[in-house]
Design a protein around this motif. Sequence first.
Motif, mmCIF file in Angstrom:
data_model
loop_
_atom_site.group_PDB
_atom_site.id
_atom_site.type_symbol
_atom_site.label_atom_id
_atom_site.label_comp_id
_atom_site.label_asym_id
_atom_site.label_seq_id
_atom_site.Cartn_x
_atom_site.Cartn_y
_atom_site.Cartn_z
ATOM 1 N N ASP A 94 -7.111 39.969 32.218
ATOM 2 C CA ASP A 94 -6.371 39.423 31.083
ATOM 3 C C ASP A 94 -7.087 38.212 30.488
ATOM 4 O O ASP A 94 -7.871 37.535 31.165
ATOM 5 C CB ASP A 94 -4.957 39.036 31.526
ATOM 6 N N VAL A 95 -6.796 37.959 29.227
ATOM 7 C CA VAL A 95 -7.431 36.847 28.506
ATOM 8 C C VAL A 95 -7.161 35.515 29.196
ATOM 9 O O VAL A 95 -8.055 34.661 29.291
ATOM 10 C CB VAL A 95 -6.937 36.814 27.048
ATOM 11 N N ALA A 96 -5.937 35.304 29.694
ATOM 12 C CA ALA A 96 -5.599 34.029 30.335
ATOM 13 C C ALA A 96 -6.465 33.780 31.557
ATOM 14 O O ALA A 96 -6.942 32.661 31.785
ATOM 15 C CB ALA A 96 -4.118 34.014 30.730
ATOM 16 N N ILE A 97 -6.671 34.823 32.351
ATOM 17 C CA ILE A 97 -7.530 34.678 33.535
ATOM 18 C C ILE A 97 -8.957 34.379 33.103
ATOM 19 O O ILE A 97 -9.629 33.485 33.639
ATOM 20 C CB ILE A 97 -7.482 35.964 34.385
ATOM 21 N N GLY A 98 -9.440 35.115 32.103
ATOM 22 C CA GLY A 98 -10.797 34.886 31.600
ATOM 23 C C GLY A 98 -10.972 33.488 31.054
ATOM 24 O O GLY A 98 -11.987 32.833 31.279
ATOM 25 N N LYS A 99 -9.963 33.002 30.326
ATOM 26 C CA LYS A 99 -10.051 31.663 29.720
ATOM 27 C C LYS A 99 -10.119 30.582 30.789
ATOM 28 O O LYS A 99 -10.878 29.612 30.668
ATOM 29 C CB LYS A 99 -8.843 31.451 28.808
ATOM 30 N N GLU A 100 -9.342 30.740 31.857
ATOM 31 C CA GLU A 100 -9.339 29.754 32.925
ATOM 32 C C GLU A 100 -10.694 29.684 33.617
ATOM 33 O O GLU A 100 -11.252 28.609 33.830
ATOM 34 C CB GLU A 100 -8.240 30.102 33.944
ATOM 35 N N ILE A 101 -11.248 30.862 33.963
ATOM 36 C CA ILE A 101 -12.550 30.885 34.645
ATOM 37 C C ILE A 101 -13.644 30.380 33.721
ATOM 38 O O ILE A 101 -14.512 29.590 34.128
ATOM 39 C CB ILE A 101 -12.874 32.311 35.134
ATOM 40 N N ALA A 102 -13.616 30.818 32.454
ATOM 41 C CA ALA A 102 -14.641 30.374 31.497
ATOM 42 C C ALA A 102 -14.616 28.871 31.327
ATOM 43 O O ALA A 102 -15.660 28.223 31.193
ATOM 44 C CB ALA A 102 -14.419 31.065 30.148
ATOM 45 N N SER A 103 -13.405 28.293 31.348
ATOM 46 C CA SER A 103 -13.279 26.841 31.232
ATOM 47 C C SER A 103 -13.864 26.145 32.460
ATOM 48 O O SER A 103 -14.564 25.128 32.343
ATOM 49 C CB SER A 103 -11.812 26.469 31.044
ATOM 50 N N GLN A 104 -13.590 26.697 33.628
ATOM 51 C CA GLN A 104 -14.050 26.071 34.871
ATOM 52 C C GLN A 104 -15.574 26.085 34.999
ATOM 53 O O GLN A 104 -16.156 25.149 35.538
ATOM 54 C CB GLN A 104 -13.427 26.783 36.073
ATOM 55 N N VAL A 105 -16.225 27.152 34.513
ATOM 56 C CA VAL A 105 -17.680 27.249 34.684
ATOM 57 C C VAL A 105 -18.436 26.673 33.497
ATOM 58 O O VAL A 105 -19.669 26.611 33.516
ATOM 59 C CB VAL A 105 -18.120 28.710 34.928
ATOM 60 N N GLY A 106 -17.710 26.251 32.450
ATOM 61 C CA GLY A 106 -18.362 25.588 31.328
ATOM 62 C C GLY A 106 -18.800 26.508 30.217
ATOM 63 O O GLY A 106 -19.627 26.133 29.379
ATOM 64 N N ILE A 107 -18.257 27.729 30.154
ATOM 65 C CA ILE A 107 -18.619 28.653 29.080
ATOM 66 C C ILE A 107 -17.888 28.303 27.793
ATOM 67 O O ILE A 107 -18.443 28.359 26.698
ATOM 68 C CB ILE A 107 -18.329 30.115 29.500
ATOM 69 N N GLY A 108 -16.599 27.956 27.898
ATOM 70 C CA GLY A 108 -15.786 27.653 26.725
ATOM 71 C C GLY A 108 -14.445 28.360 26.838
ATOM 72 O O GLY A 108 -14.221 29.149 27.749
ATOM 73 N N THR A 109 -13.575 28.100 25.917
ATOM 74 C CA THR A 109 -12.223 28.651 25.995
ATOM 75 C C THR A 109 -11.902 29.628 24.867
ATOM 76 O O THR A 109 -10.781 30.109 24.776
ATOM 77 C CB THR A 109 -11.190 27.514 25.979
ATOM 78 N N ASN A 110 -12.869 29.921 24.012
ATOM 79 C CA ASN A 110 -12.629 30.862 22.910
ATOM 80 C C ASN A 110 -12.803 32.292 23.426
ATOM 81 O O ASN A 110 -13.781 32.970 23.148
ATOM 82 C CB ASN A 110 -13.583 30.585 21.748
ATOM 83 N N ILE A 111 -11.826 32.730 24.222
ATOM 84 C CA ILE A 111 -11.854 34.065 24.816
ATOM 85 C C ILE A 111 -10.937 34.969 24.012
ATOM 86 O O ILE A 111 -9.756 34.665 23.846
ATOM 87 C CB ILE A 111 -11.410 34.030 26.295
ATOM 88 N N ARG A 112 -11.487 36.056 23.503
ATOM 89 C CA ARG A 112 -10.731 36.963 22.645
ATOM 90 C C ARG A 112 -10.357 38.242 23.393
ATOM 91 O O ARG A 112 -11.111 38.710 24.256
ATOM 92 C CB ARG A 112 -11.567 37.346 21.416
ATOM 93 N N ALA A 113 -9.209 38.808 23.040
ATOM 94 C CA ALA A 113 -8.813 40.109 23.589
ATOM 95 C C ALA A 113 -9.579 41.196 22.850
ATOM 96 O O ALA A 113 -9.505 41.294 21.619
ATOM 97 C CB ALA A 113 -7.315 40.311 23.428
#
Length: 838
Positions: free
Chosen positions: A500-519
């Motif tokens: 899910d997008v929420a899970i992806g957004k959390e991990i992306a934020s933690q590793v420094g990728i960013g939070t603009n995760i789209r479905a």
Amino acid sequence: MSKAGGDDLEKADLNSVYATLKTSTKGLSKTEAANRLQKYGRNAITEKEESALRKFLRFFWGPIPWMIEAAALLSALIGHWADFAIISLLLLYNAIAGFWQERKASNALAALKAGMAPKAEVLRDGEFTTIDAAEVVPGDIVRIKLGQVVPADVRFVGGDSISIDQAALTGESLPVNKKIGDLGYSGSIAKRGEMTAVVIGTGRNTFFGRTAKLVAGAGRGPSHSQKAVTQIGDFLIALCLFLALFLVGSELYRDIVIAKDWHWSDVLDILRLVLVLLIASIPVAMPSVMTVTNALGALTLSKKKAIVSRLEAIEELAGVDILCSDKTGTLTKNQLTLHDPQLFAAEDKATLIQAAALASEPDSDDPIDKAVFAGLGDKKVLDTYRADKFTPFDPVSKRTQAQVTDSSGKTLLFSKGAPQAIAALCKLSGDTADKADACVSDLAARGLRALGVARSEDQGHSWSFLGILSLEDPPRDDSRQTITRARDHGLQVKMITGDDVAIGKEIASQVGIGTNIRAAGDLFSKNQDMNHLPARVVDCVETADGFGRVFPEHKYAIVKALQGRGHQVAMTGDGVNDAPALKQADCGIAVSGATDAARAAAAIILTAPGLSTVIDAIDEARKIFERIINYVLFRVSMTLDIMVVVVFATVFFGFPPLTPIMIVLIALLDDVPIMTIAYDNTLVPSKPVHWQMRQLLLGASIIGLFSIAQSLGLLLIGMEWLGNPQWQSWIPLSKDQIQTVVFLQIVAGGHLLLFVVRARGAFFSRPWPASRLFGAIVGTQVLTVLMCGFGWLVPAIPWAIIGLVWLYMIAWMFVLDLVKRILYRHQQKSTYARGEKS
């Protein structure tokens, strides 16, 4: 075939499914199944394969092979059999080397076919029998048990529940629980339970098969390096044709108009001249040198835990500017762990986890159960309870339940599952219910999975809501550092996950990728042509930090969209669902633990977990690319030098400055040090590197012009020497010896030029040449000097002349180095200026 009933069968009610497929819960008869097998075809992936002979013959087609073949033909026509043998062997070697590497490269369809379930249990004539999965047809009723592979796309129609692992297909990190009416994908694996199902799609018309279609259709055509070799070949062919026409025209004019003494035997002499020019113009060893350089680079990459299955991918990796990375197991540990628990009726954290453990199945492969047991502080506490009864997870009730007896003989019930289901079991209301809902919403927003836990002390008449456990698949310890390294390398990293997008957004934020995760589903419509996406969608793909809820066609479309915007894309993946995108990407990378299909579709296979290996591979790839650029600069410059000098001397002095055997010797002596360029020391470019053919050919041409001036200057001195009695009385020289002088200058001067072009600064600055390259150049120079001094295969020249030629070349080496540095400085400024305008 078309999928029986189309995609509607995935959503229609079961009665409609039975009616459309003309089947029932009693299955098919053997006769009807045989008829359907004829109608729909075998439940297997078939593909049209190109013959091995045709693949091999393709390596004899193209600009450089044409040039080599023309030279071999001319050698045979005029009876130069030694030249014919050498040229033919080089041509054959290039073809064999290329064919062998392609044979070892990706064969994703074969791996996908191997992934099909070999056997299936079907209901035929009222009895379950085991048949080859390839004989399953739409309308069959199949039975699927623990550990079995789902043989086709199905709808579950009977049984309590089943948990299937479809991670390799959809990217979901956890097994999915199915109930009656749910859809099951071909190729997924049953992890728990047993159910019967009706087959709604087989072969290419399954989710698995559609992935195979994408793999078959994926591919970028020729690689950037192959295009570069073609452009270099076209450039040299054009120049060769121009010089050949000039040379032939000059000879014909001299024989017919001036001498007025034309004989058909003169054609043989003209062919010899054209042969010399043609041999001089061909970078005969270019494909071989690039193959060997890449192969040695691949060996180095293997020591860095990256196995190369497609050699040209090394150069593609060097130019990658966008890295699309899957999440589970690459950015994360692929191991669920307990996060901060939220306490309700539980006395403390240990009590809550202990209750969840009692509601779990010991020694289970279920990742949630494993996470719960791993979170126990003291596992011996469970020994004080006796397990009486355990009810596995039920997708209808969405919870597990266990009945145990404690040390005092009291019977207790424990349950864990979806928070909403546990809250309903406990009949939560008022502030407690609001608090539970808020807690679940907060966890979901942070990308964490929520697990409710309850206890009953009165045989299940009333339940106590103990609390909520949260679970996460945490990032790998090195992921954030690796993302930072990637950015320092000029790479943009996009995360792609089936979660899910929420899970992806959390991990992306933690590793420094960013939070603009789209479905992905919000960007790509189901029937959209993935090869022709609207500009609005491509804009979103280009600017997004990542994508959630991604399906195989989405991954493929993401890669295609980015490539359409001029990006070189690397894609990591591990499952069947990743295979199309891995094949389409400029550099597909199968991560550690990938499926056979993913490894077969990928160009590079990682044997160590995490993304850090990818960055190490990019470093090495950029070094390899720099070495190949150095070779191309050297080879094109020297080819120009030889061609122009041959034509100039033949037209204006009436004799060729080099014999065919001299040109062949030059090629062989050049290739000895050139083969060691793969070991050379180079600086690692800080940004992606690409084939900039205009700049490369312009730079090589300018350096080539100065090399021509060097060779023609020495040739003019030699011709003056022939006509100067004073010089001849000092050291007499003949025309044959002048040929040897030119031969020495081109071999030795060319190797000194290699020292010049390999360095971006002064040729004597760091990094210095690798010992193997330096040793090879010194060795060939010693051999060339001995050949010229003692007359081995070429007319001997005096040692004093050899010394003078070397002084002349060393002086020119500083001139060429100055030209190179001015050229690089100018090109860097012009590239920067173009970047500013864009």
